[in-house]
Design an enzyme around this catalytic site. Structure first.
Site, PDB file in Angstrom:
ATOM      1  N   LYS A  92       0.835  -1.212   0.000  1.00  0.00           N
ATOM      2  CA  LYS A  92       0.000   0.000   0.000  1.00  0.00           C
ATOM      3  C   LYS A  92       0.873   1.267   0.000  1.00  0.00           C
ATOM      4  CE  LYS A  92      -2.212  -1.463   3.718  1.00  0.00           C
ATOM      5  NZ  LYS A  92      -1.551  -2.783   3.815  1.00  0.00           N
ATOM      6  N   THR A  93       1.849   1.288   0.915  1.00  0.00           N
ATOM      7  CA  THR A  93       2.737   2.459   0.997  1.00  0.00           C
ATOM      8  C   THR A  93       3.517   2.611  -0.307  1.00  0.00           C
ATOM      9  OG1 THR A  93       2.983   1.942   3.334  1.00  0.00           O
ATOM     10  CG2 THR A  93       4.547   3.524   2.419  1.00  0.00           C
ATOM     11  N   ASP A 111      -1.445   6.376   6.752  1.00  0.00           N
ATOM     12  CA  ASP A 111      -1.372   4.931   6.917  1.00  0.00           C
ATOM     13  C   ASP A 111      -2.214   4.540   8.133  1.00  0.00           C
ATOM     14  OD1 ASP A 111      -0.599   2.379   6.375  1.00  0.00           O
ATOM     15  OD2 ASP A 111       1.472   2.594   7.047  1.00  0.00           O
ATOM     16  N   THR A 136      -5.517  -1.708   7.044  1.00  0.00           N
ATOM     17  CA  THR A 136      -5.492  -3.166   7.095  1.00  0.00           C
ATOM     18  C   THR A 136      -6.855  -3.667   7.600  1.00  0.00           C
ATOM     19  OG1 THR A 136      -4.527  -2.926   9.282  1.00  0.00           O
ATOM     20  CG2 THR A 136      -3.008  -3.419   7.491  1.00  0.00           C
ATOM     21  N   ARG A 139       6.264  -8.108   1.836  1.00  0.00           N
ATOM     22  CA  ARG A 139       7.242  -7.656   2.833  1.00  0.00           C
ATOM     23  C   ARG A 139       7.995  -8.831   3.443  1.00  0.00           C
ATOM     24  NH1 ARG A 139       4.535  -4.605   6.801  1.00  0.00           N
ATOM     25  NH2 ARG A 139       4.890  -2.730   5.599  1.00  0.00           N
TER      26      ARG A 139
HETATM   27  P1  ADP Z   1       2.093  -2.011   3.191  1.00  0.00           P
HETATM   28  O1  ADP Z   1       2.109  -0.508   3.138  1.00  0.00           O
HETATM   29  O2  ADP Z   1       0.912  -2.610   2.480  1.00  0.00           O
HETATM   30  O3  ADP Z   1       2.236  -2.544   4.587  1.00  0.00           O
HETATM   31  P2  ADP Z   1       4.644  -1.765   1.841  1.00  0.00           P
HETATM   32  O4  ADP Z   1       4.284  -0.898   0.683  1.00  0.00           O
HETATM   33  O5  ADP Z   1       5.337  -1.095   2.990  1.00  0.00           O
HETATM   34  O6  ADP Z   1       3.360  -2.542   2.367  1.00  0.00           O
HETATM   35  O7  ADP Z   1       5.511  -2.974   1.243  1.00  0.00           O
HETATM   36  C1  ADP Z   1       6.433  -3.695   2.019  1.00  0.00           C
HETATM   37  C2  ADP Z   1       7.673  -4.022   1.208  1.00  0.00           C
HETATM   38  O8  ADP Z   1       7.364  -5.055   0.289  1.00  0.00           O
HETATM   39  C3  ADP Z   1       8.178  -2.855   0.361  1.00  0.00           C
HETATM   40  O9  ADP Z   1       9.299  -2.305   0.926  1.00  0.00           O
HETATM   41  C4  ADP Z   1       8.534  -3.430  -0.979  1.00  0.00           C
HETATM   42  O10 ADP Z   1       9.928  -3.610  -1.070  1.00  0.00           O
HETATM   43  C5  ADP Z   1       7.900  -4.778  -0.995  1.00  0.00           C
HETATM   44  N1  ADP Z   1       6.803  -4.868  -1.951  1.00  0.00           N
HETATM   45  C6  ADP Z   1       5.495  -4.708  -1.660  1.00  0.00           C
HETATM   46  N2  ADP Z   1       4.738  -4.964  -2.740  1.00  0.00           N
HETATM   47  C7  ADP Z   1       5.587  -5.280  -3.736  1.00  0.00           C
HETATM   48  C8  ADP Z   1       5.401  -5.655  -5.118  1.00  0.00           C
HETATM   49  N3  ADP Z   1       4.174  -5.793  -5.628  1.00  0.00           N
HETATM   50  N4  ADP Z   1       6.475  -5.877  -5.868  1.00  0.00           N
HETATM   51  C9  ADP Z   1       7.707  -5.807  -5.326  1.00  0.00           C
HETATM   52  N5  ADP Z   1       7.957  -5.476  -4.031  1.00  0.00           N
HETATM   53  C10 ADP Z   1       6.913  -5.217  -3.244  1.00  0.00           C
END
Ligand code: ADP
Length: 333
Positions: free
Chosen positions: A58-59, A103, A165, A224
């Protein structure tokens, strides 16, 4: 629980563009249409809610959107916005077409959340000037202050991207102000493998397809975790001077108690409690005996166990499925 990767900065590994972001094809399409439409019309992107379990990207997607749009990104975490003035101070200084990312938006205080209603709907920010820090900002940007009556200013056109989430906990009034909701889906093994190979290339860490798959299988459908496991394997190999073979990968995961299906010691303790009780167990009792928060159980541990058919949710509590009994047969949890 965010990125805990050291060494190679996580930002070097994080995908920087839609083409670098693996999977979520439909979701990427929706977001890039929103970005294209906004660009063509010289507008800010429509307010968007990104929902899905932790670690799905998401981030990352929000940062990619800001990059695509060439706009400034203001990042906040909902639980840190305890008072309305904290959000007001941030909104008061945004610029035209900025993206404001909140977030865990469901964890925002309700009074703070109300600031967003008129900001999102009418582009208006109402504040009470006796709030000192905000008053100073207002003065600094030539909007006066000192009176104790509520003042309203017009905000530049901006985009709010909320991430959650727990979409069920986003209040109806807030949810209704988002133009679009994009739900991220858990990754397949093949997608995780691609994520692992991409991240390994960026780390300049050489691994075979087989090792990438071994990591992917242990990553609980979560990007992640895949990147975290890869980083662990790299550290393990460096420390021992080993090459990243299948055997080394298995040793590295054994040391961390992560089995070939991605189950951890904590998962096995969870399952073991259900199996030994052999009856429904309430979430509160599980959390107390595992020394974990209910939120962690619900958001991090259970989704995978439910999806993989180890447990089910009954009316009187959690129940172990046959798969959990088979897993723990003769295994010390
Ligand atoms: P969320 O905000 O949903 O908790 P993040 O955007 O922080 O997740 O993602 C966590 C890590 O996973 C990121 O640092 C990134 O390196 C990796 N990541 C997430 N989604 C992907 C994707 N679709 N392709 C490659 N790497 C990804």
């Amino acid at each position: 629980m965010k990125d805990n990767i050291t060494g190679n900065s996580i930002n070097q590994i994080r995908p920087q563009s839609f083409s670098d972001f693996v999977g979520q094809e439909q979701q990427k399409e929706v977001l890039s249409i929103l970005a294209k439409a906004a660009k063509k019309q010289g507008k800010a992107i429509a307010h968007t809610l990104l929902s899905g379990p932790p670690g799905l990207g998401k981030t990352t997607l929000c940062r990619i959107l800001a990059e695509e749009m060439g706009t400034n990104l203001v990042e906040m975490v909902g639980s840190n916005l305890e008072e309305p003035k904290q959000l007001q101070a941030q909104l008061a200084v945004i610029r035209e077409h900025d993206i404001v990312f909140i977030d865990e938006i469901h964890s925002m205080n309700r009074n703070t959340e109300e600031v967003l209603y008129s900001a999102m709907e009418d582009g208006l920010l109402t504040y009470v000037p006796q709030m000192e820090s905000l008053n100073e900002i207002m003065k600094a940007i030539g909007l006066g202050g000192s009176s104790t009556r509520a003042k309203t200013i017009r905000l530049p056109a901006f985009t709010l991207i909320g991430a959650t989430t727990l979409p069920g906990l986003v209040s109806a009034p807030l949810r209704s102000r988002f133009v679009t909701t994009v739900n991220l889906e858990p990754y397949s093994i093949d997608e995780l493998k691609e994520i692992v190979i991409g991240a390994a290339n960026k780390m300049k860490f050489s691994i075979s397809e087989k090792v990438a798959e071994e990591i992917a299988r242990r990553s609980r459908n979560t990007a992640r975790l895949a990147v975290g496991h890869l980083t662990w394997l790299r550290e393990f190999c460096f420390a021992h001077g080993h090459k990243a073979t299948l055997e080394t990968a298995r040793q590295a995961f054994l040391l961390k108690d992560i089995d070939e299906n991605g189950l951890t010691k904590q998962d096995r303790s969870y399952l073991s409690m259900l199996v030994t009780t052999n009856a429904p167990v309430g979430l509160g009792s599980l959390a107390a005996s595992l020394n974990e928060s209910i939120q962690t159980l619900e958001q991090t541990i259970e989704p995978f166990l439910l999806r993989e058919g180890y447990i089910r949710r009954g009316t009187r509590g959690r129940v172990a499925e046959q798969k959990a009994y088979e897993l723990l047969k003769g295994v010390a949890a």
